[in-house]
Enzyme design. Structure first.
Site, PDB file in Angstrom:
ATOM      1  N   LYS A  11      31.134  20.586 -26.722  1.00 58.49           N
ATOM      2  CA  LYS A  11      31.306  20.787 -25.315  1.00 58.49           C
ATOM      3  C   LYS A  11      31.187  19.589 -24.585  1.00 58.49           C
ATOM      4  O   LYS A  11      30.642  18.664 -25.170  1.00 58.49           O
ATOM      5  CB  LYS A  11      30.444  21.915 -24.950  1.00 58.49           C
ATOM      6  CG  LYS A  11      30.576  23.251 -25.495  1.00 58.49           C
ATOM      7  CD  LYS A  11      29.796  24.435 -24.993  1.00 58.49           C
ATOM      8  CE  LYS A  11      29.844  25.622 -25.646  1.00 58.49           C
ATOM      9  NZ  LYS A  11      29.089  26.643 -25.032  1.00 58.49           N
ATOM     10  N   PHE A  59      28.142  35.006 -15.671  1.00 55.33           N
ATOM     11  CA  PHE A  59      28.141  33.615 -16.161  1.00 55.33           C
ATOM     12  C   PHE A  59      29.538  32.987 -16.073  1.00 55.33           C
ATOM     13  O   PHE A  59      29.885  31.858 -16.448  1.00 55.33           O
ATOM     14  CB  PHE A  59      27.499  33.291 -17.127  1.00 55.33           C
ATOM     15  CG  PHE A  59      27.737  33.904 -18.305  1.00 55.33           C
ATOM     16  CD1 PHE A  59      28.661  33.367 -19.220  1.00 55.33           C
ATOM     17  CD2 PHE A  59      26.964  35.007 -18.898  1.00 55.33           C
ATOM     18  CE1 PHE A  59      29.179  34.087 -20.339  1.00 55.33           C
ATOM     19  CE2 PHE A  59      27.467  35.654 -20.107  1.00 55.33           C
ATOM     20  CZ  PHE A  59      28.746  35.225 -20.952  1.00 55.33           C
ATOM     21  N   HIS A 117      30.114  25.327 -29.524  1.00 55.85           N
ATOM     22  CA  HIS A 117      30.651  26.716 -29.618  1.00 55.85           C
ATOM     23  C   HIS A 117      31.117  26.881 -31.050  1.00 55.85           C
ATOM     24  O   HIS A 117      31.666  26.061 -31.933  1.00 55.85           O
ATOM     25  CB  HIS A 117      31.856  26.845 -28.572  1.00 55.85           C
ATOM     26  CG  HIS A 117      32.640  28.214 -28.945  1.00 55.85           C
ATOM     27  ND1 HIS A 117      32.314  29.369 -28.379  1.00 55.85           N
ATOM     28  CD2 HIS A 117      33.780  28.529 -29.855  1.00 55.85           C
ATOM     29  CE1 HIS A 117      33.206  30.322 -28.875  1.00 55.85           C
ATOM     30  NE2 HIS A 117      33.927  29.729 -29.895  1.00 55.85           N
TER      31      HIS A 117
END
EC number: 2.7.4.6
Length: 143
Positions: A11, A59, A117
Site C-alpha cells: 500500500k 471506513f 493487502h
C-alpha cells in the site's frame, strides 16, 4: 499441499517508506514466487471497484482515499499454501495486534495505514488477480 496464487498489494504508506524490496525479500524467504508485478497509481474508480465489497462500511471512503494517495505495488504470489502463508507474513490487520516480525508489525502505523493487502481465500484471490492482471501477464516460475 496445493500450489496457490494470491494477490498482494504493498500500500501507499509502505511504498512511501521505500520498503518494497524488504517486503519482497520476506515473500521469497517464505518460499513464495512473484509471478506478476506492477507499480500503479490507482484511480478512485479502480480503488472503489477493488474494495466494492466494503462499499457500505463506514471506513470505505477513507480506505479509497488512502489507496489513491500514492503509488502501490501489486503482485501475484505463487507457492504452497500461498494465501495462508502471505496472510501469516502480513500479520493482523491492526499492526498493534500483529505478531513481532510480521510485515504490519514492522512497517505499518495504524489499522488504516497497514502497509499491505492480501487475498483472504481462493475465490477472492482469483477475483482480485483478475481485477489487476490479464492471464498472459502471469509468468509461471518453472526454473
Amino acid at each position: 499441499m496445493a500450489v496457490e496464487r494470491t494477490l498482494s498489494i504493498i500500500k501507499p504508506d509502505a511504498v512511501a517508506k521505500n520498503v518494497i524490496g524488504e517486503i519482497y525479500s520476506r515473500f521469497e524467504k517464505a518460499g513464495l514466487r512473484i509471478v506478476a508485478a506492477k507499480m500503479a497509481q490507482l484511480s478512485r474508480e479502480q480503488a472503489e471497484g477493488f474494495y466494492a465489497v466494503h462499499r457500505e462500511r463506514p471506513f470505505f471512503n477513507d480506505l479509497v482515499s488512502f489507496m489513491i494517495s500514492g503509488p502501490v505495488m501489486i503482485q501475484v504470489l505463487e507457492g504452497e499454501n500461498a494465501i495462508a502463508k502471505n496472510r501469516e507474513l502480513m500479520g493482523a490487520t491492526n499492526p498493534r495486534d500483529a505478531a513481532p516480525g510480521t510485515i504490519r508489525a514492522d512497517f505499518a502505523v495504524s489499522i488504516d495505514e497497514n502497509a499491505v493487502h492480501g487475498s483472504d481465500g481462493p475465490e477472492t484471490a482469483a477475483q482480485e488477480i483478475a481485477y489487476f492482471f490479464e492471464s498472459d501477464e502471469l509468468c509461471p516460475r518453472t526454473r
